[in-house]
Design a protein around this motif. Sequence first.
Motif, PDB file in Angstrom:
ATOM      1  N   ASP A   1      14.363  21.251  10.651  1.00 30.31           N
ATOM      2  CA  ASP A   1      13.256  20.419  11.126  1.00 30.31           C
ATOM      3  C   ASP A   1      12.089  20.392  10.133  1.00 30.31           C
ATOM      4  OD1 ASP A   1      14.685  19.971  13.470  1.00 30.31           O
ATOM      5  OD2 ASP A   1      13.691  21.612  14.530  1.00 30.31           O
ATOM      6  N   LEU A   2      12.204  21.136   9.040  1.00 33.05           N
ATOM      7  CA  LEU A   2      11.128  21.252   8.055  1.00 33.05           C
ATOM      8  C   LEU A   2      11.486  20.455   6.801  1.00 33.05           C
ATOM      9  CD1 LEU A   2      10.449  25.083   8.386  1.00 33.05           C
ATOM     10  CD2 LEU A   2       9.210  23.210   9.504  1.00 33.05           C
ATOM     11  N   TYR A   3      10.556  19.609   6.390  1.00 37.32           N
ATOM     12  CA  TYR A   3      10.758  18.737   5.234  1.00 37.32           C
ATOM     13  C   TYR A   3       9.575  18.870   4.281  1.00 37.32           C
ATOM     14  CZ  TYR A   3      14.293  16.452   8.098  1.00 37.32           C
ATOM     15  OH  TYR A   3      15.399  16.194   8.854  1.00 37.32           O
ATOM     16  N   ILE A   4       9.806  18.477   3.050  1.00 37.09           N
ATOM     17  CA  ILE A   4       8.711  18.332   2.093  1.00 37.09           C
ATOM     18  C   ILE A   4       8.852  16.960   1.439  1.00 37.09           C
ATOM     19  CG2 ILE A   4       8.385  20.800   1.677  1.00 37.09           C
ATOM     20  CD1 ILE A   4       9.865  20.431  -1.014  1.00 37.09           C
ATOM     21  N   ALA A   5       7.775  16.499   0.850  1.00 35.35           N
ATOM     22  CA  ALA A   5       7.776  15.217   0.150  1.00 35.35           C
ATOM     23  C   ALA A   5       8.092  15.442  -1.331  1.00 35.35           C
ATOM     24  CB  ALA A   5       6.407  14.548   0.297  1.00 35.35           C
TER      25      ALA A   5
ATOM     26  N   GLN B   1      13.070  23.047  -4.318  1.00 37.73           N
ATOM     27  CA  GLN B   1      14.242  22.176  -4.413  1.00 37.73           C
ATOM     28  C   GLN B   1      15.493  22.843  -3.863  1.00 37.73           C
ATOM     29  OE1 GLN B   1      12.404  23.350  -6.835  1.00 37.73           O
ATOM     30  NE2 GLN B   1      13.541  23.800  -8.661  1.00 37.73           N
ATOM     31  N   THR B   2      15.514  24.165  -3.822  1.00 37.63           N
ATOM     32  CA  THR B   2      16.649  24.881  -3.246  1.00 37.63           C
ATOM     33  C   THR B   2      16.457  25.074  -1.751  1.00 37.63           C
ATOM     34  OG1 THR B   2      16.968  26.043  -5.342  1.00 37.63           O
ATOM     35  CG2 THR B   2      18.045  26.978  -3.411  1.00 37.63           C
ATOM     36  N   LEU B   3      15.293  25.573  -1.360  1.00 35.37           N
ATOM     37  CA  LEU B   3      15.030  25.816   0.057  1.00 35.37           C
ATOM     38  C   LEU B   3      15.070  24.537   0.888  1.00 35.37           C
ATOM     39  CD1 LEU B   3      12.148  28.454   0.140  1.00 35.37           C
ATOM     40  CD2 LEU B   3      14.556  28.786   0.704  1.00 35.37           C
ATOM     41  N   PHE B   4      14.673  23.428   0.304  1.00 37.83           N
ATOM     42  CA  PHE B   4      14.595  22.170   1.038  1.00 37.83           C
ATOM     43  C   PHE B   4      15.657  21.159   0.584  1.00 37.83           C
ATOM     44  CE2 PHE B   4      10.506  24.156   1.576  1.00 37.83           C
ATOM     45  CZ  PHE B   4      10.260  23.960   2.936  1.00 37.83           C
ATOM     46  N   ALA B   5      16.748  21.651   0.043  1.00 37.40           N
ATOM     47  CA  ALA B   5      17.830  20.762  -0.406  1.00 37.40           C
ATOM     48  C   ALA B   5      18.254  19.858   0.747  1.00 37.40           C
ATOM     49  CB  ALA B   5      19.010  21.583  -0.915  1.00 37.40           C
TER      50      ALA B   5
END
Length: 143
Positions: free
Chosen positions: A34-38, A72-76
């Motif tokens: 449920d967690l995203y980044i831009a 980039q790894t945690l939010f792949a």
Amino acid sequence: MMRYLLDTNILSNFTKASPSERLVAWMAEQNDEDLYIASFTVAELWRGILEMPSGKRRHALEAWFIGAQGPQTLFAGRILPFDYKAGLIWAELMAAGSMSGRSRSSLDMIIAAIGKSNDCVVVTDNVRDFSGIDVINPIRGVN
């Protein structure tokens, strides 16, 4: 299911020697999916690291950024782009700010537009600059 877009200052908080206990507790309650980044957050983080003077802190942040615990790894698969839809929303947010006499930060509104275009609540420690946008601030307990 609620989707959250983490602002750059939220991720930066985790790089501190002592991250916010409230933020750590809030993050522990969330499902990773449920967690995203831009994509823009990735750019802001990398820029911040590149602008630091050489030394242990910069080296540690560079290693974190490109490593297994980096964004980039945690939010792949959960890094959202500034795309056509977000671009149109950004234009609306910026125009609404101008027309109301409240100028807005172009950079913050990129994050806001990406969040809005992807049905995400923006998680930020900068609530004031995101007025009119669905935000929460787990660091200060603001919804």
